[in-house]
Enzyme design. Structure first.
Site, PDB file in Angstrom:
ATOM      1  N   ASP A   1       0.810   2.534   3.811  1.00 32.44           N
ATOM      2  CA  ASP A   1      -0.070   3.611   3.343  1.00 32.44           C
ATOM      3  C   ASP A   1       0.736   4.910   3.211  1.00 32.44           C
ATOM      4  O   ASP A   1       0.269   5.993   3.572  1.00 32.44           O
ATOM      5  CB  ASP A   1      -1.269   3.812   4.266  1.00 32.44           C
ATOM      6  CG  ASP A   1      -2.374   4.665   3.637  1.00 32.44           C
ATOM      7  OD1 ASP A   1      -2.252   5.019   2.445  1.00 32.44           O
ATOM      8  OD2 ASP A   1      -3.357   4.978   4.338  1.00 32.44           O
TER       9      ASP A   1
ATOM     10  N   ASN B   1      -6.603   9.076   6.926  1.00 35.33           N
ATOM     11  CA  ASN B   1      -7.853   8.371   6.670  1.00 35.33           C
ATOM     12  C   ASN B   1      -7.561   6.891   6.448  1.00 35.33           C
ATOM     13  O   ASN B   1      -6.842   6.558   5.497  1.00 35.33           O
ATOM     14  CB  ASN B   1      -8.537   8.959   5.425  1.00 35.33           C
ATOM     15  CG  ASN B   1      -9.908   8.358   5.169  1.00 35.33           C
ATOM     16  OD1 ASN B   1     -10.421   7.581   5.957  1.00 35.33           O
ATOM     17  ND2 ASN B   1     -10.501   8.712   4.039  1.00 35.33           N
TER      18      ASN B   1
ATOM     19  N   HIS C   1       0.841  -1.205   0.000  1.00 35.94           N
ATOM     20  CA  HIS C   1       0.000   0.000   0.000  1.00 35.94           C
ATOM     21  C   HIS C   1       0.875   1.254   0.000  1.00 35.94           C
ATOM     22  O   HIS C   1       1.174   1.829   1.035  1.00 35.94           O
ATOM     23  CB  HIS C   1      -0.899  -0.009   1.241  1.00 35.94           C
ATOM     24  CG  HIS C   1      -2.022   0.969   1.204  1.00 35.94           C
ATOM     25  ND1 HIS C   1      -3.247   0.714   1.757  1.00 35.94           N
ATOM     26  CD2 HIS C   1      -2.113   2.220   0.685  1.00 35.94           C
ATOM     27  CE1 HIS C   1      -4.050   1.754   1.594  1.00 35.94           C
ATOM     28  NE2 HIS C   1      -3.367   2.693   0.952  1.00 35.94           N
TER      29      HIS C   1
ATOM     30  N   ASN D   1      -4.671   6.042  -7.188  1.00 36.35           N
ATOM     31  CA  ASN D   1      -5.246   7.396  -7.159  1.00 36.35           C
ATOM     32  C   ASN D   1      -4.239   8.450  -7.628  1.00 36.35           C
ATOM     33  O   ASN D   1      -3.874   9.380  -6.911  1.00 36.35           O
ATOM     34  CB  ASN D   1      -5.798   7.741  -5.774  1.00 36.35           C
ATOM     35  CG  ASN D   1      -4.769   7.621  -4.665  1.00 36.35           C
ATOM     36  OD1 ASN D   1      -3.726   6.997  -4.824  1.00 36.35           O
ATOM     37  ND2 ASN D   1      -5.072   8.218  -3.533  1.00 36.35           N
TER      38      ASN D   1
ATOM     39  N   HIS E   1     -11.084   0.088   0.587  1.00 37.25           N
ATOM     40  CA  HIS E   1     -10.993   1.169   1.575  1.00 37.25           C
ATOM     41  C   HIS E   1     -12.337   1.194   2.288  1.00 37.25           C
ATOM     42  O   HIS E   1     -13.326   1.679   1.736  1.00 37.25           O
ATOM     43  CB  HIS E   1     -10.704   2.493   0.855  1.00 37.25           C
ATOM     44  CG  HIS E   1     -10.793   3.699   1.739  1.00 37.25           C
ATOM     45  ND1 HIS E   1      -9.689   4.293   2.295  1.00 37.25           N
ATOM     46  CD2 HIS E   1     -11.861   4.430   2.164  1.00 37.25           C
ATOM     47  CE1 HIS E   1     -10.061   5.336   3.015  1.00 37.25           C
ATOM     48  NE2 HIS E   1     -11.374   5.432   2.946  1.00 37.25           N
TER      49      HIS E   1
ATOM     50  N   ASP F   1      -8.635   2.947  -3.348  1.00 37.58           N
ATOM     51  CA  ASP F   1      -8.192   3.477  -2.056  1.00 37.58           C
ATOM     52  C   ASP F   1      -8.304   4.987  -1.989  1.00 37.58           C
ATOM     53  O   ASP F   1      -7.910   5.709  -2.912  1.00 37.58           O
ATOM     54  CB  ASP F   1      -6.755   3.071  -1.758  1.00 37.58           C
ATOM     55  CG  ASP F   1      -6.331   3.539  -0.384  1.00 37.58           C
ATOM     56  OD1 ASP F   1      -6.989   3.152   0.585  1.00 37.58           O
ATOM     57  OD2 ASP F   1      -5.373   4.328  -0.294  1.00 37.58           O
TER      58      ASP F   1
END
Length: 425
Positions: A303, A276, A56, A90, A177, A150
């Site tokens: 992340d 988030n 991630h 993204n 997500h 995500d």
């Protein structure tokens, strides 16, 4: 190719041994090895781990090269001990076509610091309205096997079912997500005592838990593979535990920051702590740590979310969520888990490599294994200075914290990307 002889190193916490690396693989192990043509790396006091794998990572390219590029993110990953990262979709344009995922894949190959495996979007433009070109991305040169929106939940249950059914044909994975958007509208932090005290709109734990509960039922019904991104609540752990007990094909990840930091950090109003899903409570942290040790949560994933200065150094309400993670993840794992080397190797290398289908990664340094490995100095402690990070961004929540462990070297297919703690290129 170059040859390297790593002497007197502890392999995944075991007794000291020598490792001879030649032609991209571990050629020989044992004590007292000799190789006149090899460059010697003194491994005394170091631990050799299979190269770390991150499931991630946000590399921002194409579109936000001011925050990160594939090259700068790859360098940060190598310095963090990683040999492979999975790049989230993204970007701008979104990685929802074969052309964009191939672009990211080629940029990773050109950088040559880690293997960059693109993750494709589930829906066109991350809009949650119609499926993206899942088959075309799977058949592309990038061989995409994981798909995720995500940052956006695939909130429509019918669309989520269709995605799970589609990827089942090639044993793909939908990485969700988990956030019910109707429960988080306007949310600024975890909903609880601290949000009430600060007067900030809360992000309730049930918004995550409800989507996970729905999706494990869908995955069970379809018989497909589901992965849950950045699990953050104790309730989510219980949903996952029950699903795994029933044999649902679900895996899950937790981030370093959700293992260490709590929602009390929001009281500083420093946007570096806005993420988030949001930072949760000490009760949630305890549940996440226990689930990681138990295997209910399969992996640690960073992340890694770099942001440009203007997107973070602003009022809390307007700041973009996200934190850097690649260069500090192993140190946080050591801080949280202690020197449980086999557990760390499993959660940060072997398991993520298996989930992502990265056949050349996640192997213990043994004869014939691909020489993707990292050398760690467990006795070292380092103070995190944002200006010294390889990432183009500086939004680390660990600034000026002193953390255990130091990456001394990282090898990708037998060639060093990091030596003596410094990037080779």
């Amino acid at each position: 190719m170059s040859a390297y002889l790593i002497t007197n190193v502890s392999v995944v916490g075991g007794a000291p041994t020598d490792l001879l690396i030649r032609d991209g693989v571990v050629a020989e192990t044992g004590t007292g090895l000799a190789a006149p043509d090899a460059t010697v790396v003194d491994g005394t006091g170091l631990v050799a781990l299979p190269g770390l794998v991150d499931l991630h990572t946000h590399l921002r390219e194409p579109g936000r090269e001011d925050a990160e590029t594939v090259e700068s993110g790859s360098r940060a990953a190598a310095l963090g001990g990683y040999t492979a990262v999975c790049a989230m979709a993204n970007t701008s344009p979104v990685a929802d076509t074969a052309g964009v995922v191939e672009q990211v894949w080629r940029l990773g190959r050109e950088a040559g610091l880690v293997d960059v495996q693109p993750i494709g979007a589930v829906t066109v433009g991350l809009a949650g309205e119609r499926l993206a070109e899942l088959g075309a991305m799977a058949d592309s040169a990038a061989r995409v096997r994981i798909f995720s929106d995500d940052g956006h939940c695939v909130a429509d249950p019918r669309l989520m079912r269709r995605a799970l059914e589609y990827v089942k044909a090639f044993d793909g994975i939908i990485a969700q997500h988990a956030e019910e958007p109707r429960l988080t509208e306007g949310a600024q932090m975890h909903e609880g005592e601290v949000s009430t005290r600060l007067g900030l709109t809360g992000w309730p734990a049930v918004a995550e838990e409800a989507i996970i509960a729905r999706d494990v039922l869908l995955a069970e019904h379809v018989g497909s593979r589901l992965h849950i991104c950045h699990v953050s609540t104790a309730g989510s752990v219980e949903v996952l535990r029950q699903a795994k007990a029933r044999g649902v094909r679900v895996t899950a990840e937790v981030t370093p920051h959700h293992l260490l930091l709590t929602d009390e950090k929001a009281a500083t109003y420093d946007p570096v702590y806005k993420v988030n899903p949001p930072l949760r409570t000490t009760t949630d942290i305890a549940a996440l740590r226990a689930a990681l040790a138990e295997g209910v949560i399969d992996i640690i994933a960073t992340d890694h979310a770099p942001h440009a200065v203007e997107d973070k150094e602003c009022e809390w309400a307007y700041a973009r969520p996200g934190m850097l993670g690649l260069e500090t993840a192993l140190s946080i794992a050591l801080d949280v888990l202690g020197p449980q080397w086999d557990l760390i190797a499993e959660r940060m290398s072997r398991a993520p490599a298996r989930i992502a289908g990265l056949a050349d990664h996640g192997h213990a340094p043994a004869p014939g294994a691909p020489a993707n490995l990292t050398l760690v100095d467990p006795a070292a402690r380092r103070t995190i200075e944002p200006a010294e990070l390889a990432s183009r961004s500086r939004n680390t929540p660990y600034a000026r914290m002193t953390l255990p462990g130091r990456i001394v070297a990282t090898f990708l297919r037998g060639e060093p990307t990091v030596l003596d703690g410094k990037a080779v290129k």
